[in-house]
Each structure stands twice: as structure tokens, then as C-alpha cells.
Write a protein that holds these residues in place. Structure first.
Motif, PDB file in Angstrom:
ATOM      1  N   ARG A   1      -8.732 -61.078  37.765  1.00  0.00           N
ATOM      2  CA  ARG A   1      -9.648 -60.793  36.654  1.00  0.00           C
ATOM      3  C   ARG A   1     -10.894 -61.674  36.714  1.00  0.00           C
ATOM      4  NH1 ARG A   1      -6.259 -61.928  32.665  1.00  0.00           N
ATOM      5  NH2 ARG A   1      -5.356 -59.864  32.763  1.00  0.00           N
ATOM      6  N   LEU A   2     -10.692 -62.974  36.912  1.00  0.00           N
ATOM      7  CA  LEU A   2     -11.822 -63.904  36.845  1.00  0.00           C
ATOM      8  C   LEU A   2     -12.682 -63.885  38.098  1.00  0.00           C
ATOM      9  CD1 LEU A   2     -10.078 -66.936  35.101  1.00  0.00           C
ATOM     10  CD2 LEU A   2     -11.581 -65.231  34.077  1.00  0.00           C
ATOM     11  N   LEU A   3     -12.062 -63.722  39.269  1.00  0.00           N
ATOM     12  CA  LEU A   3     -12.832 -63.785  40.513  1.00  0.00           C
ATOM     13  C   LEU A   3     -13.627 -62.515  40.777  1.00  0.00           C
ATOM     14  CD1 LEU A   3     -10.360 -65.730  42.842  1.00  0.00           C
ATOM     15  CD2 LEU A   3     -12.145 -66.605  41.333  1.00  0.00           C
ATOM     16  N   LYS A   4     -13.430 -61.486  39.948  1.00  0.00           N
ATOM     17  CA  LYS A   4     -14.303 -60.306  40.027  1.00  0.00           C
ATOM     18  C   LYS A   4     -15.719 -60.681  39.636  1.00  0.00           C
ATOM     19  CE  LYS A   4     -11.200 -56.442  39.048  1.00  0.00           C
ATOM     20  NZ  LYS A   4     -10.762 -55.486  38.012  1.00  0.00           N
ATOM     21  N   GLN A   5     -15.843 -61.637  38.725  1.00  0.00           N
ATOM     22  CA  GLN A   5     -17.150 -62.045  38.228  1.00  0.00           C
ATOM     23  C   GLN A   5     -17.883 -62.961  39.207  1.00  0.00           C
ATOM     24  OE1 GLN A   5     -15.378 -62.998  33.987  1.00  0.00           O
ATOM     25  NE2 GLN A   5     -17.573 -63.205  33.986  1.00  0.00           N
ATOM     26  N   LYS A   6     -17.116 -63.831  39.869  1.00  0.00           N
ATOM     27  CA  LYS A   6     -17.753 -64.897  40.646  1.00  0.00           C
ATOM     28  C   LYS A   6     -16.722 -65.491  41.596  1.00  0.00           C
ATOM     29  CE  LYS A   6     -20.032 -69.289  39.456  1.00  0.00           C
ATOM     30  NZ  LYS A   6     -20.316 -70.161  38.305  1.00  0.00           N
ATOM     31  N   THR A   7     -17.128 -65.770  42.824  1.00  0.00           N
ATOM     32  CA  THR A   7     -16.200 -66.384  43.782  1.00  0.00           C
ATOM     33  C   THR A   7     -16.248 -67.895  43.648  1.00  0.00           C
ATOM     34  OG1 THR A   7     -16.499 -64.559  45.328  1.00  0.00           O
ATOM     35  CG2 THR A   7     -15.604 -66.595  46.220  1.00  0.00           C
ATOM     36  N   VAL A   8     -15.137 -68.454  43.208  1.00  0.00           N
ATOM     37  CA  VAL A   8     -14.997 -69.912  43.092  1.00  0.00           C
ATOM     38  C   VAL A   8     -13.581 -70.278  43.544  1.00  0.00           C
ATOM     39  CG1 VAL A   8     -16.649 -70.155  41.175  1.00  0.00           C
ATOM     40  CG2 VAL A   8     -14.227 -69.770  40.680  1.00  0.00           C
ATOM     41  N   PRO A   9     -13.342 -71.538  43.874  1.00  0.00           N
ATOM     42  CA  PRO A   9     -11.978 -71.950  44.218  1.00  0.00           C
ATOM     43  C   PRO A   9     -11.022 -71.707  43.042  1.00  0.00           C
ATOM     44  CG  PRO A   9     -13.551 -73.635  44.855  1.00  0.00           C
ATOM     45  CD  PRO A   9     -14.298 -72.643  44.037  1.00  0.00           C
ATOM     46  N   LEU A  10      -9.803 -71.267  43.371  1.00  0.00           N
ATOM     47  CA  LEU A  10      -8.770 -71.011  42.367  1.00  0.00           C
ATOM     48  C   LEU A  10      -7.617 -71.979  42.639  1.00  0.00           C
ATOM     49  CD1 LEU A  10      -7.878 -68.991  40.071  1.00  0.00           C
ATOM     50  CD2 LEU A  10      -6.695 -67.737  41.879  1.00  0.00           C
ATOM     51  N   LEU A  11      -7.321 -72.832  41.665  1.00  0.00           N
ATOM     52  CA  LEU A  11      -6.288 -73.848  41.852  1.00  0.00           C
ATOM     53  C   LEU A  11      -5.212 -73.716  40.779  1.00  0.00           C
ATOM     54  CD1 LEU A  11      -9.354 -75.588  42.237  1.00  0.00           C
ATOM     55  CD2 LEU A  11      -7.685 -76.623  43.773  1.00  0.00           C
ATOM     56  N   TRP A  12      -3.987 -74.056  41.162  1.00  0.00           N
ATOM     57  CA  TRP A  12      -2.861 -73.997  40.229  1.00  0.00           C
ATOM     58  C   TRP A  12      -2.510 -75.404  39.776  1.00  0.00           C
ATOM     59  CZ3 TRP A  12       2.925 -74.126  41.387  1.00  0.00           C
ATOM     60  CH2 TRP A  12       3.661 -73.780  40.238  1.00  0.00           C
ATOM     61  N   TRP A  13      -2.404 -75.589  38.461  1.00  0.00           N
ATOM     62  CA  TRP A  13      -1.990 -76.880  37.897  1.00  0.00           C
ATOM     63  C   TRP A  13      -0.472 -76.857  37.785  1.00  0.00           C
ATOM     64  CZ3 TRP A  13      -4.885 -81.168  36.761  1.00  0.00           C
ATOM     65  CH2 TRP A  13      -4.239 -82.195  36.056  1.00  0.00           C
ATOM     66  N   CYS A  14       0.171 -77.614  38.645  1.00  0.00           N
ATOM     67  CA  CYS A  14       1.630 -77.582  38.748  1.00  0.00           C
ATOM     68  C   CYS A  14       2.241 -78.738  37.953  1.00  0.00           C
ATOM     69  CB  CYS A  14       2.047 -77.647  40.219  1.00  0.00           C
ATOM     70  SG  CYS A  14       3.824 -77.515  40.461  1.00  0.00           S
TER      71      CYS A  14
END
Length: 205
Positions: free
Chosen positions: A76-89
Motif C-alpha cells: 500500500r505505502l510503496l505504491k506512493q514512493k519507493t523507500v526502504p521498508l524495515l520491520w521493527w522486531c
């Protein structure tokens, strides 16, 4: 990378959370507290609408959600803009994600509450590199698929020309090339036209 969009399950009231396990987090374990403490600007969202609005200013997205929700948020979010996607574990997010560890989930890195400032900085740095290498690979893949598609149309057109003109493949290729030059078009466009017209004629027989 200074501005991070954090998506988590916490409600706007800091004490209450949508999930009982995540509710057990102390304030000092939350991504918002730690990231701000390490000097990052944190844009926080708990719903889709707010997250999409915040994406404009975000340099990266940090998802503090169970692993099975990462893909839908990322899509959903990366459709708007390409940025790094990180998971908070966090411990709570990890315990909720055990059943989904084999799922095909694309993240550029993992952050944990136990990371020092330097560790978190390097995790974000390598996450950023991973993101843009993945983007480059995707672009190269699209270009390759496009060239293969063009090759397919040209080969089909050559086959048709060989059949109706009784010429060799090399001669058919020259016919296509000359026609493309005369019409000032790409060879694949000429080839596509030939194939489509031929298919229409065949359907009318």
C-alpha cells in the motif's frame, strides 16, 4: 535518512494498544521513543489514511506490526514512493509472527529495541542500499521482459514474412528493418502491425 514513518498498532492514546501483547511494551521499547532518542524525526501513523499522508515526507518506513501484515502495508505505502521498508522486531511482534516466518515477505532490514544507536544507524544504511539495489534489479528485469516481448513480435513477423513472401529469415529481418526506417517507427511496432493484420486476415478466412 532522517525522517522515518513508523506504523504500529498503538492508538493515539499512548497507554492503549489494539493488541494486548503489544500493549505490554514499555515506552522505552517503542520505535517512536528509541528512534527519536537517536536523533531521527519520527512520523507516526496507526491507520492507512494517516500513513499515506505521512509518506510524502518519509525517507523510510518502519513497520511495528506482526509479520503477516508487513506485505499489505508495504504494498500500500510503496505504491506512493519507493523507500526502504524495515520491520521493527520487538519481542511481542516476533511472538505474533512465528507462524509466518516462511512467508514471502520483502523487507530491506530488521530493527530491534536492543540495538544501540550505531547498530540502528548501520541497519538503516544497509536497508537503504538493499532497497535501491532491489529497485535497480526490478528495473533491469522489466527492461529484459520488454526486450523479450519485442523479440517475440519480431520473430512472429519474420515467420509470417517468410511464409507469404517465401524468403529467408535474414531477408525477412531486412524487410522489417527497411520498413521501420521508411515509416520512422521502431521495428517492433512494424512487426506488431504485421502480426495483427495477418491474424485478422486469418480469422476472416
Amino acid at each position: 535518512m532522517r525522517s522515518l514513518l513508523v506504523v504500529d498498532h498503538r492508538t493515539e492514546t499512548e497507554g492503549a494498544m489494539a493488541d494486548p501483547q503489544l500493549d505490554q511494551l514499555s515506552k522505552k521499547e517503542t520505535p517512536k521513543y528509541l528512534l527519536e532518542n537517536y536523533g531521527y524525526q519520527v512520523l507516526r501513523a496507526v491507520d492507512e489514511k494517516k500513513a499515506e499522508l505521512q509518506m510524502v515526507a518519509a525517507d523510510a518506513v518502519v513497520l511495528h506490526v506482526p509479520l503477516n501484515e508487513v506485505k499489505q502495508w508495504g504494498r500500500r505505502l510503496l505504491k506512493q514512493k519507493t523507500v526502504p521498508l524495515l520491520w521493527w522486531c520487538s519481542a511481542a511482534a516476533a511472538s505474533q509472527s512465528a507462524a509466518f516466518c516462511e512467508d514471502d515477505i520483502q523487507v530491506d532490514g530488521i530493527l530491534t529495541p536492543s540495538m544501540s544507536e550505531q547498530e540502528l544507524h548501520w541497519a538503516l544504511h544497509f536497508g537503504s542500499k538493499q532497497c535501491f539495489e532491489r529497485l535497480q534489479w526490478m528495473n533491469e528485469r522489466k527492461q529484459l521482459e520488454s526486450r523479450l516481448e519485442e523479440r517475440k513480435w519480431i520473430d512472429m513477423a519474420k515467420g509470417i514474412l517468410c511464409k507469404i513472401k517465401n524468403i529467408s529469415e535474414a531477408e525477412a529481418y531486412d524487410v522489417l528493418r527497411k520498413q521501420a526506417m521508411n515509416e520512422r517507427k521502431r521495428m517492433v511496432d512494424v512487426a506488431t502491425s504485421i502480426v495483427k493484420v495477418y491474424q485478422i486476415l486469418q480469422d476472416q478466412k
